[in-house]
Design an enzyme around this catalytic site. Structure first.
Site, PDB file in Angstrom:
ATOM      1  N   LYS A 290      38.513  37.590  59.823  1.00  0.00           N
ATOM      2  CA  LYS A 290      39.593  37.552  58.916  1.00  0.00           C
ATOM      3  C   LYS A 290      40.676  36.145  60.276  1.00  0.00           C
ATOM      4  O   LYS A 290      40.921  37.032  60.879  1.00  0.00           O
ATOM      5  CB  LYS A 290      40.093  38.402  58.223  1.00  0.00           C
ATOM      6  CG  LYS A 290      40.726  37.410  56.414  1.00  0.00           C
ATOM      7  CD  LYS A 290      40.359  38.533  55.961  1.00  0.00           C
ATOM      8  CE  LYS A 290      41.084  38.212  54.227  1.00  0.00           C
ATOM      9  NZ  LYS A 290      40.987  38.638  53.972  1.00  0.00           N
ATOM     10  N   GLU A 377      40.670  48.400  39.545  1.00  0.00           N
ATOM     11  CA  GLU A 377      41.358  48.729  38.591  1.00  0.00           C
ATOM     12  C   GLU A 377      41.227  49.809  37.525  1.00  0.00           C
ATOM     13  O   GLU A 377      42.194  50.452  37.106  1.00  0.00           O
ATOM     14  CB  GLU A 377      42.286  47.725  38.291  1.00  0.00           C
ATOM     15  CG  GLU A 377      42.379  46.295  38.672  1.00  0.00           C
ATOM     16  CD  GLU A 377      41.324  45.301  39.529  1.00  0.00           C
ATOM     17  OE1 GLU A 377      40.469  45.805  39.459  1.00  0.00           O
ATOM     18  OE2 GLU A 377      42.152  45.065  40.570  1.00  0.00           O
ATOM     19  N   ARG A 405      41.579  44.028  33.772  1.00  0.00           N
ATOM     20  CA  ARG A 405      39.787  44.575  33.398  1.00  0.00           C
ATOM     21  C   ARG A 405      39.394  46.180  33.439  1.00  0.00           C
ATOM     22  O   ARG A 405      39.114  46.239  33.483  1.00  0.00           O
ATOM     23  CB  ARG A 405      39.558  44.843  35.392  1.00  0.00           C
ATOM     24  CG  ARG A 405      38.167  45.235  35.598  1.00  0.00           C
ATOM     25  CD  ARG A 405      37.616  44.541  37.156  1.00  0.00           C
ATOM     26  NE  ARG A 405      37.256  43.451  36.999  1.00  0.00           N
ATOM     27  CZ  ARG A 405      37.234  42.777  37.889  1.00  0.00           C
ATOM     28  NH1 ARG A 405      36.641  42.995  39.160  1.00  0.00           N
ATOM     29  NH2 ARG A 405      37.048  41.220  37.957  1.00  0.00           N
TER      30      ARG A 405
HETATM   31  C1  LIG Z   1      40.468  42.211  40.025  1.00  0.00           C
HETATM   32  C2  LIG Z   1      40.897  41.418  40.899  1.00  0.00           C
HETATM   33  N1  LIG Z   1      42.067  42.405  41.428  1.00  0.00           N
HETATM   34  C3  LIG Z   1      42.109  42.080  42.735  1.00  0.00           C
HETATM   35  C4  LIG Z   1      42.356  41.052  43.120  1.00  0.00           C
HETATM   36  C5  LIG Z   1      42.998  40.281  44.327  1.00  0.00           C
HETATM   37  N2  LIG Z   1      42.186  40.062  45.366  1.00  0.00           N
HETATM   38  C6  LIG Z   1      42.293  38.890  46.039  1.00  0.00           C
HETATM   39  S1  LIG Z   1      40.802  38.524  47.683  1.00  0.00           S
HETATM   40  C7  LIG Z   1      41.401  40.662  47.261  1.00  0.00           C
HETATM   41  C8  LIG Z   1      40.088  40.474  48.330  1.00  0.00           C
HETATM   42  C9  LIG Z   1      39.027  40.462  48.606  1.00  0.00           C
HETATM   43  O1  LIG Z   1      38.701  40.991  50.309  1.00  0.00           O
HETATM   44  P1  LIG Z   1      37.228  40.609  50.591  1.00  0.00           P
HETATM   45  O2  LIG Z   1      36.457  40.227  49.143  1.00  0.00           O
HETATM   46  O3  LIG Z   1      37.100  42.232  51.131  1.00  0.00           O
HETATM   47  O4  LIG Z   1      36.886  39.123  51.018  1.00  0.00           O
HETATM   48  P2  LIG Z   1      37.885  38.702  52.202  1.00  0.00           P
HETATM   49  O5  LIG Z   1      39.299  38.231  51.230  1.00  0.00           O
HETATM   50  O6  LIG Z   1      38.518  40.012  52.805  1.00  0.00           O
HETATM   51  O7  LIG Z   1      36.977  37.672  52.465  1.00  0.00           O
HETATM   52  C10 LIG Z   1      41.974  40.946  46.599  1.00  0.00           C
HETATM   53  C11 LIG Z   1      42.411  42.577  46.704  1.00  0.00           C
HETATM   54  C12 LIG Z   1      41.726  39.893  42.546  1.00  0.00           C
HETATM   55  N3  LIG Z   1      41.371  38.558  43.050  1.00  0.00           N
HETATM   56  N4  LIG Z   1      40.938  40.414  41.604  1.00  0.00           N
END
Ligand SMILES: Cc1ncc(C[n+]2csc(CCOP(=O)(O)OP(=O)(O)O)c2C)c(N)n1
Length: 645
Positions: A290, A377, A405
């Site tokens: 990242k 959630e 959700r």
């Molecule tokens: C239901 C929901 N909860 C929280 C989020 C906030 N959120 C956006 S990206 C993310 C982390 C995603 O991590 P990952 O899937 O590993 O992708 P990366 O950003 O590391 O590439 C979160 C918690 C969201 N988008 N949707």
């Protein structure tokens, strides 16, 4: 980042109009393309803010996907879709459109079916890609067509229940699905939970690394390569020795491939080609960094997951103007930490958003009373319900949009059992740069109808602390909504007040018009009242509603009885919102009052440069509201208009 002056020319990115141009590049040109993409990502997000870390990590992966597959015939479904910037740059959405990323008229920060034929499925919430891709692959099978469907999921997507539900259904639904597990070990914060530890173990395990070499060996021993692959896979499956039958994904019936170095073009190409020709569902485990290419983003992955504008040289965020009041999330997090220190029964719960919600204060101050459950959630709310049965006072800090959700858990597990769980719903109202997936415009409508719920919104940061304090004493569930960003700058009392539940606060008396305003709209209401009084000589009062449920009916009816025009103001859709609660209460009391409701229309509001631009686009600027209220007043009192003239 390298100095762009030192780059070889000609520039490659500017010539990319679509995936065909990406395919036309020679392999030795790809590192230069990756470098140019990274420079563009940094330049644009430094100015506009955005998900820089995740996108810097998927540059090679996205380029490789576009070289191996044929979008839009083959379809990529990106989970969350916050990492889709590179995909945009390679699918005809670069240049000025991309430079206005997250601004009015520019590219969205997520993917939308309406933005491009290359976005077959939109998203903004996490955990949806695998299910959606499985539906698309199954539709393809039923239609008898041949395209590939590729789900690109982050490691944190596997903390979502819905991803696991999809995983449970893959083999019973299709024989052909490609899942890319983009594993960078981070959610927004460090990824959590047993699956994350498991991924970490297999990433470093020698057995799995060997599988990668098997793909290499396969390509070496069969110059005809991919054409042979289907036969080879079938043969190896029959002899049961090709894939080690031990990865979690294999237990679910997917072939596991990897781990693959997600920054090695050649390894990516070979593994994706291989996956493309498998006749079983396959998961390619890709390891990425990242923030790759920007030192500050590598050093601070959480901050640079979704960054506000920053200095591209130093990574420093643009400083808020001196004297800017504190963010509501920090006020909430600090207050909760104070309360939790005094009461060990208080537990703070986040679904993978410790810093965004302000719960990072609790994590640092009272770690034993803090839980990050991952992007889960539904579980967060049920977990809180369980804690509440044993005398704990859980506080679920979940953005308004993400609480959607967990709606069944809110009703079935918390409200029905009248358990004392407090919900702190940040980002209620607009999240302007993010757009419709992130606006918190529906929570009042989905909560007002839930029995036992107390629903409130503070006018400022001091009242937010009072509401938290009050909610922690309720016998049942309390919901506090508040917007993104800074408070109003009022001092925060040392000792919070316990508010009288269901009582509004009259801030300004008036006899012509009474504005009932909710939350942050109170400030707008006060300005509007002042303007109507000085410019139009009207007597305009303002009520800080505080509670949407229970509503202060007694005060409302007393106003309706003697004030000719009531105005409601809310940062929420009109359907089912605060103004609806007001007109329902008046109707139930058979009170024929005139009510002008100000709120968002029955539309998904797009992203925009800021709140002001979006309000203006929907006729909700302060001037628009002033005009509307005055017109309604004049409509009700035509004689007074002529007298004034
Ligand atoms: C239901 C929901 N909860 C929280 C989020 C906030 N959120 C956006 S990206 C993310 C982390 C995603 O991590 P990952 O899937 O590993 O992708 P990366 O950003 O590391 O590439 C979160 C918690 C969201 N988008 N949707």
């Amino acid at each position: 980042m390298n100095d762009s002056a030192s780059l070889p020319s000609p520039r490659l990115l500017a010539a990319i109009r679509g995936p065909a141009d990406v395919k036309a590049l020679a392999p030795e040109q790809l590192p230069q393309l990756a470098q140019e993409i990274r420079e563009e990502l940094v330049a644009v997000t430094a100015k506009n803010g955005g998900h820089i870390g995740p996108n810097l990590g998927v540059v090679e992966l996205t380029v490789a996907l576009h070289r191996v597959f044929d979008s839009p015939e083959d379809q990529f479904v990106f989970d969350v879709a916050h990492q889709g910037y590179v995909h945009k740059l390679l699918t005809g959405r670069g240049g000025d459109f991309f430079r206005k990323l997250r601004q009015s008229g520019g590219a969205s920060g997520f993917l939308y079916r309406s933005e491009s034929a290359h976005d077959p499925f939109g998203a903004g919430h996490a955990g949806t890609a695998l299910s959606a891709a499985l539906g698309m692959a199954t539709a393809r099978d039923l239609n008898g067509t041949d395209e590939h469907v590729v789900a690109v999921c982050g490691d944190a997507a596997f903390t979502c229940g819905v991803t696991l539900e999809a995983l449970n259904n893959v083999v019973s639904s299709t024989k052909r699905l490609i899942v890319i597990l983009n594993d960078n070990e981070w959610s927004i914060a460090k990824n959590v939970g047993a699956i994350s530890s498991y991924l970490n173990r297999i990433s470093t395990s020698r057995t799995y690394n060997k599988l990668h070499h098997d793909v290499e060996a396969f390509f070496k021993s069969f110059p005809a390569g991919v054409e042979m692959n289907r036969v080879y896979t079938k043969w190896k499956r029959e002899t049961k020795d090709f894939f080690v039958e031990s990865s979690l994904f294999e237990k679910f019936g997917l072939r596991y491939l990897g781990p693959v170095d997600g920054h090695d073009f050649d390894a990516l190409r070979k593994n994706l080609e291989f996956a493309k020709h498998c006749d079983v569902p396959v998961l390619v485990h890709v390891l990425t960094k990242k923030g790759k290419g920007l030192e500050a983003a590598i050093a601070h992955p959480e901050k640079f997951h979704g960054a506000s504008p920053f200095d591209p040289e130093t990574g420093e965020s643009k400083k808020a103007a001196p004297g800017t009041p504190p963010n509501l999330q920090d006020v909430f997090g600090q207050a909760l930490t104070r309360f939790a220190r005094a009461n060990p029964k208080i537990i703070g719960i986040t679904g993978a958003m410790p810093s965004g919600t302000g719960l990072s204060h609790l994590a640092a101050g009272v770690p034993k009373q803090f839980f990050d459950v991952g992007i889960a959630e539904e579980h967060a709310v049920l977990f809180a319900a369980g804690l509440a049965t044993k005398g704990f006072r859980p506080v679920c800090a979940i953005y308004s949009t993400f609480l959607q959700r967990a709606y069944d858990q809110v009703i079935h597990d918390v409200a029905l059992q009248n358990l004392p769980v407090t919900f702190c719903m940040d980002r209620a109202g607009l999240s302007p740069n993010d757009g419709p997936t992130h606006h918190g415009l529906f929570d009042l409508a989905y909560l007002r109808c839930v029995p036992n719920a107390t629903v409130m919104q503070p006018k400022d940061e001091d009242e937010l602390v009072d509401m938290l304090h009050t909610s922690l004493q309720l016998p049942g569930p309390g919901f506090i909504r508040y917007p993104r960003g800074a408070g109003t700058g009022v001092p925060i009392k040392e000792q919070p007040a316990t508010l009288a539940v269901g009582h509004a606060e009259v801030l300004r008396e008036g006899s012509n018009i009474m504005i009932w305003a909710l939350g942050a709209m109170v400030q707008d209401a006060l300005k509007l009242a002042e303007r109507l009084s000085t410019e139009e000589h009207l007597s305009v009062g303002v009520v800080n509603a505080r509670f949407v449920k229970p509503l202060d009916r007694a005060l409302l009816l007393s106003h309706a009885a003697c004030i000719p025009l009531l105005v409601t103001m809310e940062d929420h859709v009109l359907a089912g919102g605060f103004g609806s609660a007001v007109i329902e209460a008046l109707q139930d009391a058979e009170c024929p009052a005139a009510v002008e409701r100000v709120g968002w229309p029955d539309k998904f509001v797009e992203h925009g440069s800021n709140v002001e631009t979006l309000r203006a686009a929907y006729g909700l600027s302060p001037d628009d509201i002033h005009r509307r209220v005055l017109a309604r007043w004049r409509n009700l009192h035509p004689q007074q208009v002529s007298a004034d003239v």
